[in-house]
Design a protein around this motif. Structure first.
Motif, mmCIF file in Angstrom:
data_model
loop_
_atom_site.group_PDB
_atom_site.id
_atom_site.type_symbol
_atom_site.label_atom_id
_atom_site.label_comp_id
_atom_site.label_asym_id
_atom_site.label_seq_id
_atom_site.Cartn_x
_atom_site.Cartn_y
_atom_site.Cartn_z
ATOM 1 N N ASN A 5 50.732 51.156 41.380
ATOM 2 C CA ASN A 5 49.792 50.307 42.219
ATOM 3 C C ASN A 5 49.160 49.178 41.279
ATOM 4 N N PRO A 6 48.933 48.236 41.962
ATOM 5 C CA PRO A 6 48.640 46.848 40.915
ATOM 6 C C PRO A 6 47.381 47.118 40.286
ATOM 7 N N VAL A 7 47.249 46.214 39.348
ATOM 8 C CA VAL A 7 45.894 45.826 38.789
ATOM 9 C C VAL A 7 45.570 44.747 39.162
ATOM 10 N N GLY A 120 47.129 51.586 36.412
ATOM 11 C CA GLY A 120 47.361 50.897 37.784
ATOM 12 C C GLY A 120 46.187 51.401 38.687
ATOM 13 N N GLY A 121 46.431 50.738 39.810
ATOM 14 C CA GLY A 121 45.571 51.443 40.764
ATOM 15 C C GLY A 121 44.008 51.026 40.706
ATOM 16 N N VAL A 122 43.810 50.004 40.026
ATOM 17 C CA VAL A 122 42.656 49.477 39.372
ATOM 18 C C VAL A 122 42.025 48.329 39.717
ATOM 19 N N VAL A 123 40.594 48.347 39.793
ATOM 20 C CA VAL A 123 39.937 46.845 40.148
ATOM 21 C C VAL A 123 39.021 46.568 38.670
ATOM 22 N N LEU A 124 39.497 45.700 38.048
ATOM 23 C CA LEU A 124 38.643 45.327 37.043
ATOM 24 C C LEU A 124 37.668 43.981 37.276
ATOM 25 N N GLU A 125 36.207 44.205 36.864
ATOM 26 C CA GLU A 125 35.425 43.219 37.269
ATOM 27 C C GLU A 125 34.924 42.871 35.928
ATOM 28 N N GLY A 126 34.702 41.439 35.667
ATOM 29 C CA GLY A 126 34.056 41.025 34.589
ATOM 30 C C GLY A 126 34.355 39.324 34.429
ATOM 31 N N ARG A 127 34.511 38.947 33.061
ATOM 32 C CA ARG A 127 34.462 37.630 32.794
ATOM 33 C C ARG A 127 35.842 36.883 32.161
ATOM 34 N N ASP A 128 36.472 38.056 31.636
ATOM 35 C CA ASP A 128 37.845 37.483 31.001
ATOM 36 C C ASP A 128 38.858 38.577 31.325
ATOM 37 N N THR A 129 38.584 39.111 32.579
ATOM 38 C CA THR A 129 39.599 40.457 33.021
ATOM 39 C C THR A 129 41.176 39.843 33.226
ATOM 40 N N GLY A 130 41.280 38.778 33.780
ATOM 41 C CA GLY A 130 42.628 38.033 34.078
ATOM 42 C C GLY A 130 43.065 37.146 33.034
ATOM 43 N N THR A 131 42.217 36.984 31.931
ATOM 44 C CA THR A 131 42.873 35.912 31.001
ATOM 45 C C THR A 131 43.175 36.862 29.717
ATOM 46 N N VAL A 132 42.348 37.727 29.387
ATOM 47 C CA VAL A 132 42.174 38.199 28.147
ATOM 48 C C VAL A 132 42.656 39.981 28.096
ATOM 49 N N PRO A 135 45.918 40.100 31.133
ATOM 50 C CA PRO A 135 46.682 38.779 31.485
ATOM 51 C C PRO A 135 47.853 38.944 32.447
ATOM 52 N N ASP A 136 48.448 40.097 32.541
ATOM 53 C CA ASP A 136 49.693 40.483 33.256
ATOM 54 C C ASP A 136 49.347 41.160 34.533
ATOM 55 N N ALA A 137 48.208 41.198 34.962
ATOM 56 C CA ALA A 137 47.712 41.937 36.242
ATOM 57 C C ALA A 137 48.304 41.121 37.279
#
Length: 224
Positions: A5-7, A120-132, A135-137
């Motif tokens: 499942n995706p990140v 996987g199968g997770v939702v991350l919430e924050g300020r740099d979760t998709g950049t740092v 980054p391969d989410a």
């Protein structure tokens, strides 16, 4: 995207609505929620309580090394102690803003966040979760909203907690936090190039969640 499942990452400034929609999105998908900000708040709470120097140096690194931090179902634990309520104070919030600029703190917490996302199968919430952090989410969102809209939301949240602060003061605090988050040397707040941007200023929570679900379905079905 394979069998895993995706990140999903959700970043954005304070007051953009990340926390609520991240929780609801995770519930709708049956995914785990990792509120990365709570992990930093737990560190800040521990440092304040144990009177650890809030600056780079051997004392801070020695304190951080053995810390065990875990988040699940909206709660956060520090060395096995549930500190969910304790991390909600203004004092902890201010300390968190300052401590997240320190390399020692980032180097402690970021690997823990990556470990949470690994399966996987997770939702991350924050300020740099998709950049740092990830980054391969597979799916990335960047939520934003106008400063007045974010100030109104934050003001309402504080009132619900029994904290009365002038709306103008809340707006200025958010403006200052924006400046700090976007200009810090380590992991500044910014939109990942492949993130889907949603302006939530005029959207209800339901509308934001439905748009996100549609994007997740599209990404999962097309792989792009």
């Amino acid at each position: 995207m394979g069998a895993r499942n995706p990140v999903i990452t959700i970043d954005g400034p304070a007051g953009a609505g990340k926390s609520t929609v991240a929780r609801r999105l995770a519930e709708r998908l049956g995914y785990r929620l990792v509120a990365t900000g709570k992990m930093y708040r737990a560190v800040a709470f521990g440092i304040l309580r144990d009177r650890v120097p809030q600056q780079e140096g051997p004392a801070l690194r020695a304190y951080l090394a053995p810390l065990a931090i875990r988040v699940a179902d909206g709660s956060v634990w520090l060395n096995g102690e549930d500190v969910t309520a304790a991390v909600q104070t203004q004092e902890v919030a201010q300390a968190t803003s300052d401590l997240t600029t320190l390399r020692a703190v980032r180097e402690k917490v970021t690997p823990l966040q990556r470990r949470e996302a690994a399966a996987g199968g997770v939702v991350l919430e924050g300020r740099d979760t998709g950049t740092v952090v990830c980054p391969d989410a597979e799916v990335k969102f960047f939520l934003t909203a106008s400063l007045p809209a974010r100030a109104r939301r934050r003001h309402a949240e504080l009132l619900a907690q029994g904290i009365a602060r002038p709306l103008a003061a809340v707006r200025e605090e958010l403006r200052a936090r924006d400046a700090q988050d976007t200009t810090r040397a380590l992991a500044p707040l910014r939109k990942a190039p492949d993130a889907i941007e949603l302006d939530t200023s005029e959207l209800t929570e339901d509308e934001v969640v439905e748009r996100m679900l549609a994007e997740v379905e599209r990404k999962c079905s097309t792989g792009r």
